[in-house]
Design a protein around this motif. Structure first.
Motif, short mmCIF file in Angstrom:
data_model
loop_
_atom_site.label_atom_id
_atom_site.label_comp_id
_atom_site.label_asym_id
_atom_site.label_seq_id
_atom_site.Cartn_x
_atom_site.Cartn_y
_atom_site.Cartn_z
N ASP A 189 9.64 3.39 -0.39
CA ASP A 189 8.82 2.31 0.14
C ASP A 189 7.35 2.68 0.21
N ALA A 190 7.00 3.92 -0.15
CA ALA A 190 5.61 4.36 -0.18
C ALA A 190 5.46 5.43 -1.25
N PHE A 191 4.22 5.66 -1.66
CA PHE A 191 3.98 6.69 -2.68
C PHE A 191 2.58 7.24 -2.49
N SER A 192 2.33 8.36 -3.14
CA SER A 192 0.98 8.94 -3.16
C SER A 192 0.86 9.85 -4.37
N PHE A 193 -0.30 9.83 -4.97
CA PHE A 193 -0.62 10.81 -6.01
C PHE A 193 -2.14 10.90 -6.12
N VAL A 305 4.99 12.68 9.29
CA VAL A 305 4.26 13.87 8.83
C VAL A 305 5.04 15.14 9.17
N SER A 306 6.32 14.98 9.39
CA SER A 306 7.14 16.16 9.66
C SER A 306 7.30 16.97 8.37
N LEU A 312 0.32 12.63 2.79
CA LEU A 312 -0.66 11.89 2.00
C LEU A 312 -0.32 10.40 1.99
N ALA A 313 0.96 10.06 1.84
CA ALA A 313 1.36 8.66 1.90
C ALA A 313 1.11 8.09 3.30
#
Length: 401
Positions: A189-193, A305-306, A312-313
């Motif tokens: 349901d989320a992403f980051s790059f 953030v564990s 980042l996401a």
């Protein structure tokens, strides 16, 4: 000619005394009531105008109460939105700290969880007389004015206060995103790059198909700018939903005008967008899915953030949530300003109407006092004149002596 049957002098004196007594009664009435026109018989036209204006004054006083209630409700909502924005900023600080590799992310995540609970508490308590302006409910109409046209017809005016959605519940994750480098979260349901400058590239695939619902939204944050696409029912009903969402999102990103960033769509791969950074600065790209049934801060539940989360996401998600809270506070602040301005206007308008009514029907007490003194003297003289006139026929008796 003198007559013992008709005393013209007495009749004149009597009529004069009656006129003086009538005027004296009128002046005494003005002094007793404080009004020169206290009933329709005094001056029907002016009396009618004053009564219409008096009814408007009572209406404006009721409007003042409505505006006061509206201002109180908006003030509570605005305070809640500003508090939520501050708490989200605190969460952002925790998320930024979690980007470091040598920190205890589980403990940081515990702090983030506590702040989430505080936000839920603030939003839940933000109501005035049972009305909440931050729970995503229906807009509120606050009675703001009565308008009377030349024909005498009356209509009401309202100030619309847009309810903000800072609810945190209702979020349901969907496996929406897949990236070429594996930057999506576990439930998708989320992403980051990150795209390196001078040609850094990655792909983003949107693939849910018929699992989408009208009102679902996909948002992509690039640096400090956000592009989003909200699905319509026609998108959901189409056989190429993934492609429609991908194209809609591409168009939204292109409209941001980010230098050096290229977004390519290839119809050969359903729902895939290719990102290429030809600029001179590295670019962080994050995305978040929000389902139609979630609150405005529903995505808050996705922030993790564990050690097993994606800081980042989470950073991209918190930026969107902060923007939502800031927009809510700004909107409620604007409504509060409108209500305050209208309240001041209604107060001044009521005073103007009251003054106008007074100028129409109130008695001039200085003038009434002077008239009373003069009429009392005239009354005494009138009594004396009538007494003299009544004694005049007695002079005829001397002719018979």
């Amino acid at each position: 000619m003198s007559s013992i049957l008709t005393n013209n002098s007495a009749m004149v004196a009597l009529q004069t005394l009656k006129s003086i007594n009538a005027n004296l009664g009128q002046v005494q009435g003005e002094i007793a009531t404080g009004k020169s026109i206290s009933s329709a018989k005094d001056n029907s036209a002016v009396w009618a105008i004053s009564k219409v204006m008096e009814s408007d004054v009572k209406g404006f006083k009721a409007i003042s109460d409505s505006l006061a209630l509206g201002k109180s409700s908006v003030a509570v909502g605005q305070n809640a939105a500003e508090t939520v924005a501050d708490l989200l900023t605190d969460i952002k600080g925790k998320i930024v700290a979690a980007q470091e590799s040598n920190v205890d992310r589980d403990k940081i995540n515990a702090d983030v969880t506590a702040l989430k609970e505080q936000i839920e508490s603030v939003v839940g308590a933000a109501q005035f007389n049972g009305l909440s302006l931050v729970d995503g409910g229906a807009n509120v109409e606050v009675l703001s004015s009565l308008n009377r046209d030349a024909a005498g017809d009356v209509s009401s005016s309202n100030i619309t206060v847009t309810t903000q959605d800072l609810a945190t519940g209702g979020y349901a994750a969907k496996d929406v995103f897949a990236t070429g480098g594996g930057g999506e979260t576990a439930n998708g349901d989320a992403f980051s790059f990150s795209l390196d400058n001078g040609g850094g590239a990655d792909t983003l695939t949107i693939a849910v198909g018929t699992a989408f619902e009208a009102g679902d939204k996909v948002a992509v944050r690039i640096g400090d700018q956000v592009a989003s696409y909200t699905l319509t029912q026609s998108d959901v009903d189409a056989t190429t939903t993934d492609d429609l969402v991908a194209v809609g999102l591409k168009n939204a990103i292109d409209s941001l005008g980010i230098d050096g960033l290229e977004i390519d769509y290839d119809s050969g791969t359903a729902g895939e967008l290719a990102f290429t950074n030809n600029g001179t600065q590295d670019v962080a790209v994050t995305g978040q899915f929000t389902n139609a049934g979630s609150g405005g801060l529903g995505a808050l539940s996705t922030i993790d953030v564990s050690a097993s989360g994606d800081p980042l996401a989470a950073l991209g998600a918190i930026e969107d949530l902060i923007d939502t809270a800031i927009d809510a506070a700004a909107s409620l602040g604007s409504s509060a300003g409108r209500l305050e301005t209208q309240s001041d206007f209604i107060s001044k308008l009521t005073d103007s109407f009251t003054s106008g009514i007074g100028s129409l029907v109130d008695a001039d007490m200085e003038e009434a006092s002077a008239k009373l003194q003069a009429l009392q003297v005239q009354q005494q003289l009138g009594v004396q004149a009538l007494s003299i006139a009544n004694q005049a026929p007695q002079s005829i008796l001397s002719l018979f002596r």
